[in-house]
Design an enzyme around this catalytic site. Structure first.
Site, short mmCIF file in Angstrom:
data_model
loop_
_atom_site.label_atom_id
_atom_site.label_comp_id
_atom_site.label_asym_id
_atom_site.label_seq_id
_atom_site.Cartn_x
_atom_site.Cartn_y
_atom_site.Cartn_z
N ASP A 130 0.84 -1.20 0.00
CA ASP A 130 0.00 0.00 0.00
C ASP A 130 0.88 1.25 0.00
OD1 ASP A 130 -2.37 1.46 -0.01
OD2 ASP A 130 -2.51 1.51 2.17
N LEU A 131 1.88 1.24 -0.87
CA LEU A 131 2.81 2.37 -0.92
C LEU A 131 2.17 3.54 -1.68
CD1 LEU A 131 5.79 3.11 -0.17
CD2 LEU A 131 6.34 2.60 -2.55
#
Length: 204
Positions: free
Chosen positions: A23-24
């Site tokens: 979930d960058l």
């Protein structure tokens, strides 16, 4: 961006289980007093799963929506449209992550590539082109196909550094490698980090 790359290399190769962040996005990158980056929100998806939620499926639904459907028209300019951070987050998700499959480190590489493009272009992940909207990845691909001049692609602050065109083009090439549709064609974060470090050395 070099610091973020080094952080991902640690997660991918030197952490006990060779983790995937998954979930960058810019909201998950915090800056310290000396502008050093700290990657945050790692492991929160796992906690949400334990609590009974399904963030992977939720992200898939968000990413599968058309930009027009997920866009909240709050503020506009000639080149960009600003939406809420929750909806823009889907722009960083790798195409293959739309399927419910085992997380891959190449997801993080794709997300990193989108963030790098944001830094280079100075644009949001959803770009307003005429009266329609296009995600940043497709917009940069279109610019390359149409052979747009570098000045129309770059952040205006970077255009002023005309003597660094070779370095900027090299960084664009790294970003384009990261956002390849096929995960197998994307480099590892180690290769990305090493390429950026080489650029820094050659610039000294």
């Amino acid at each position: 961006m070099k610091g973020i790359a080094r952080g991902l290399v640690y997660l991918h190769e030197f952490s006990p289980k060779k983790y995937v962040h998954g979930d960058l996005k810019p909201n998950n990158i915090l800056l310290g007093q000396n502008m050093e980056p700290h990657i945050s929100d790692f492991g929160l998806g796992r906690l949400a799963n334990i609590a009974g939620a399904s963030p992977t499926l939720q992200s898939s639904r968000m990413a599968s929506e058309k930009p027009q459907e997920r866009q909240q028209k709050s503020t506009t300019s000639d080149t960009t449209t600003v939406a809420s951070s929750t909806t823009l987050g889907s722009c960083y998700i790798a195409p293959e992550a739309l399927k419910v499959v085992k997380p891959s480190q190449k997801w993080d590489v794709y997300s990193y590539g989108v963030i790098l493009l944001e830094i280079i272009t100075g644009r949001m992940p959803v770009v307003l082109v005429g009266s329609s909207e296009m995600d940043l990845v497709h917009w940069i691909q279109l610019c390359i196909e149409e052979k747009k001049p570098l000045s129309e692609v770059l952040d205006p602050y970077l255009v002023q550094d005309g003597d660094r065109d070779d370095e900027i083009i090299a960084v664009i090439k790294i970003a384009m490698a990261c956002i390849q549709t096929s995960p197998e064609k994307r480099p590892t974060m180690r290769h990305v980090s090493e390429a950026l470090e080489r650029l820094a050395i050659s610039d000294v």
